[in-house]
Enzyme design. Sequence first.
Site, short mmCIF file in Angstrom:
data_model
loop_
_atom_site.label_atom_id
_atom_site.label_comp_id
_atom_site.label_asym_id
_atom_site.label_seq_id
_atom_site.Cartn_x
_atom_site.Cartn_y
_atom_site.Cartn_z
N TYR A 136 0.82 -1.22 0.00
CA TYR A 136 0.00 0.00 0.00
C TYR A 136 0.84 1.26 0.00
O TYR A 136 0.64 2.16 -0.82
CB TYR A 136 -0.98 -0.01 1.20
N GLY A 137 1.80 1.35 0.93
CA GLY A 137 2.61 2.56 1.02
C GLY A 137 3.40 2.80 -0.25
O GLY A 137 3.44 3.92 -0.79
N GLU A 196 10.74 -5.04 -5.62
CA GLU A 196 9.86 -5.89 -4.82
C GLU A 196 10.50 -7.27 -4.66
O GLU A 196 10.94 -7.87 -5.63
CB GLU A 196 8.49 -6.00 -5.52
N ASN A 208 -4.84 -10.54 1.19
CA ASN A 208 -5.72 -10.16 2.30
C ASN A 208 -7.20 -10.32 1.94
O ASN A 208 -7.56 -10.60 0.80
CB ASN A 208 -5.40 -8.76 2.84
N GLY A 209 -8.05 -10.15 2.97
CA GLY A 209 -9.48 -10.34 2.81
C GLY A 209 -10.17 -9.16 2.15
O GLY A 209 -11.39 -9.19 1.96
N MET A 267 -10.98 -6.38 3.25
CA MET A 267 -11.88 -5.57 4.10
C MET A 267 -11.32 -4.16 4.19
O MET A 267 -10.21 -3.94 4.68
CB MET A 267 -12.01 -6.18 5.50
N GLU A 273 -14.26 -9.43 13.13
CA GLU A 273 -14.70 -9.76 11.78
C GLU A 273 -15.30 -11.16 11.79
O GLU A 273 -14.75 -12.07 12.41
CB GLU A 273 -13.48 -9.63 10.86
N HIS A 277 -2.05 -8.41 11.04
CA HIS A 277 -2.01 -6.95 10.96
C HIS A 277 -0.79 -6.36 11.67
O HIS A 277 -0.95 -5.62 12.64
CB HIS A 277 -3.28 -6.35 11.58
N GLY A 293 3.01 0.62 6.81
CA GLY A 293 2.38 0.32 8.10
C GLY A 293 3.31 0.45 9.29
O GLY A 293 2.82 0.47 10.43
N ASN A 302 -9.54 -3.14 10.60
CA ASN A 302 -8.54 -3.65 9.66
C ASN A 302 -7.74 -2.47 9.11
O ASN A 302 -8.30 -1.41 8.85
CB ASN A 302 -9.25 -4.40 8.53
N PHE A 336 -5.60 -1.56 6.24
CA PHE A 336 -4.97 -1.04 5.02
C PHE A 336 -5.54 0.28 4.51
O PHE A 336 -4.83 1.03 3.84
CB PHE A 336 -4.87 -2.11 3.92
P1 FAD Z 1 2.84 -4.68 2.59
O1 FAD Z 1 1.52 -4.68 1.92
O2 FAD Z 1 3.21 -5.85 3.43
O3 FAD Z 1 3.94 -4.49 1.43
C1 FAD Z 1 5.32 -4.58 1.67
C2 FAD Z 1 6.00 -5.16 0.43
O4 FAD Z 1 7.42 -5.02 0.56
C3 FAD Z 1 5.73 -6.65 0.24
O5 FAD Z 1 5.28 -6.88 -1.08
C4 FAD Z 1 7.09 -7.30 0.50
O6 FAD Z 1 7.31 -8.49 -0.25
C5 FAD Z 1 8.06 -6.20 0.11
N1 FAD Z 1 9.36 -6.29 0.78
C6 FAD Z 1 9.59 -6.61 2.08
N2 FAD Z 1 10.91 -6.57 2.35
C7 FAD Z 1 11.54 -6.22 1.19
C8 FAD Z 1 12.90 -6.02 0.83
N3 FAD Z 1 13.90 -6.15 1.74
N4 FAD Z 1 13.19 -5.70 -0.46
C9 FAD Z 1 12.19 -5.56 -1.37
N5 FAD Z 1 10.88 -5.72 -1.08
C10 FAD Z 1 10.55 -6.04 0.21
N6 FAD Z 1 -5.92 -5.59 6.13
C11 FAD Z 1 -7.12 -4.99 5.93
O7 FAD Z 1 -7.23 -3.77 6.06
N7 FAD Z 1 -8.21 -5.74 5.58
C12 FAD Z 1 -8.16 -7.10 5.44
O8 FAD Z 1 -9.16 -7.74 5.09
C13 FAD Z 1 -6.91 -7.75 5.68
N8 FAD Z 1 -6.80 -9.10 5.60
C14 FAD Z 1 -5.56 -9.68 5.72
C15 FAD Z 1 -5.43 -11.05 5.53
C16 FAD Z 1 -4.18 -11.65 5.55
C17 FAD Z 1 -4.04 -13.13 5.34
C18 FAD Z 1 -3.02 -10.85 5.77
C19 FAD Z 1 -1.65 -11.46 5.79
C20 FAD Z 1 -3.15 -9.49 5.98
C21 FAD Z 1 -4.41 -8.89 5.96
N9 FAD Z 1 -4.56 -7.51 6.13
C22 FAD Z 1 -5.79 -6.94 5.99
C23 FAD Z 1 -3.40 -6.65 6.44
C24 FAD Z 1 -2.89 -5.83 5.24
O9 FAD Z 1 -2.70 -6.67 4.12
C25 FAD Z 1 -1.57 -5.13 5.64
O10 FAD Z 1 -1.85 -4.28 6.73
C26 FAD Z 1 -0.98 -4.30 4.51
O11 FAD Z 1 -0.70 -5.10 3.38
C27 FAD Z 1 0.29 -3.59 4.94
O12 FAD Z 1 0.64 -2.65 3.94
P2 FAD Z 1 2.13 -2.10 3.82
O13 FAD Z 1 2.17 -1.15 2.68
O14 FAD Z 1 2.58 -1.62 5.15
O15 FAD Z 1 3.04 -3.39 3.50
#
Ligand code: FAD
Length: 500
Positions: free
Chosen positions: A15-16, A35, A113-114, A116, A355, A440, A468, A478, A480
């Site tokens: 997301y970020g 990535e 993720n789900g 949500m 949920e 999360h 995050g 939740n 995201f």
């Molecule tokens: P992420 O989405 O985790 O993205 C980080 C990315 O950086 C990843 O693709 C990773 O592979 C990459 N990365 C990591 N380290 C490195 C590195 N050293 N070099 C290069 N790339 C790297 N949230 C909700 O709001 N609703 C939901 O329904 C929900 N359901 C979920 C269900 C599951 C099974 C899971 C696991 C999570 C769920 N979440 C849900 C949580 C949500 O997906 C996360 O909060 C969100 O993805 C976090 O966003 P982010 O941008 O912080 O990091």
Amino acid sequence: TDGAQLPVLVIGSGYGGAVAALRLAQAGQNVAIVEKGMSWTTAGSDGKIFCNMLSPDGRSYWLRTTTDQPVSYFMGASYNKSISSYTGVLDSEHFSQIRIYQGRGIGGGSLVNGGMAVTPKQQYFGSILPSVDPAEMYNTYYPRANAGLRVNNVDQTWFESASCYQFARVGRKTAQASGFTTTFVPNVYDFNYMKQELANTAPRSALNAEVIYGNNYGKNSLDKTYLADAMATGKVTITPQHVVTSVAPAAGTGYTVTMNQIDTSGNTVATKTVTAQKVFFAAGSVGTSKLLVTQKATGKLPNLPSTVGTGWGNNGNVMVARQNQAWDATGSLQSCIPVMGIDNWADTGGPAFAEISPFPAGIETFASLYLAITQNPNRGTFSYNSGTGGVDLNWQQAWNGVGIAAAKRIFDPINAKQATVYRTDLFGSNKVWGDDFAYHPLGGCVLNQSTDNYGRLQSYPGLYVIDGSLIPGCTTVNPFVTITALAERNIENIIANDFK
Ligand code: FAD
């Protein structure tokens, strides 16, 4: 490519990272995203990109030889399966007392993720991000995030009769019978598509046990929204299967970033070094925290603040299941996309938002499964381990007692009123609570503590955190949408002030 000189590098495509890339590109910047996971665009021998939860294969998990399912027992026996080791889409990353699930691939967590998509109630926002102006978030950045993510709502008339949501209706009925408030929850899954799945006019995804190992259809994950929009500017490149390992000031200006290119077995096939004038850490709460504590401890970025790695929380996650009465069947066909929650956050004795989760076993189980988000005040710290060269997290499983107590304030009364019991066979043998894993992860580089109020790592101009890890441990729902909205807020300020 090795030796490249880049204006902007984004580490991670969740997301970020997706928000940063789109908005920087729209402001005229050329952006390179790297990535760690794969580009999930090529079908396997079964004609599908992702496998489902009933027949997992190597595509399911990140470098594991057996699955490591969140609900990993049935009738008290493990039902994890052997799989081939592959850079699959869901990582279950093990620390000493907690497993943290994360998405791996272009789109990060949005792939698994789900979906949500919950905006927290404004009255609680001060407890989530105390240094951020709630008015600008609710007037500007939450709406912008919801639009960018293509959030939609289930058709409530359809919901009332759809067989695939019987589990949610039973969950609602039993909660309301004990006086609890339930609420519909928006999602990024296309509910018009889901209607076609149920009508058998489109291939099934949510209705075919697909979610945590990816959805082949229906879900508007980031690769279909923010990242597609970013690519359409012509100013963004995304390079998969590259793991960033170090970031340090370059000899001239900018930063030297080292990364390993990996194959689908996780082996390094090349090591590359690039120079970037600006670097955005968007590797997720765990990924960014691990990178930053390592850079500080190994002298690459020694002036990072000592708070880096602290303030980590699990959004109070605990899971639990109840066994319903024989007249409360939950359905053998369950949509994997949750649409309803039990909102008990106003309970000052132990706030919780639960949920109502699917339990897509393919058979009638009479089980109701719940993922509770609670206000757990415990916070963990990431630290570099010079012995292993890895990063430890000191989270204790017992700290989830707070979350369990809050969840019991919902489910004990429901069980009492329904004359039902908790399932004891899903999280181990004779174990009620799923309290050893998190979906999360939040925190580790908290806004206005380890960074300025917009994610700048102030001792290193040109380094930013935008994921995050900025959020101190809990979002009350939740996470995201909040991660996305905060990224929208921060990148606007960064573009206005740092890209003149
Ligand atoms: P992420 O989405 O985790 O993205 C980080 C990315 O950086 C990843 O693709 C990773 O592979 C990459 N990365 C990591 N380290 C490195 C590195 N050293 N070099 C290069 N790339 C790297 N949230 C909700 O709001 N609703 C939901 O329904 C929900 N359901 C979920 C269900 C599951 C099974 C899971 C696991 C999570 C769920 N979440 C849900 C949580 C949500 O997906 C996360 O909060 C969100 O993805 C976090 O966003 P982010 O941008 O912080 O990091």
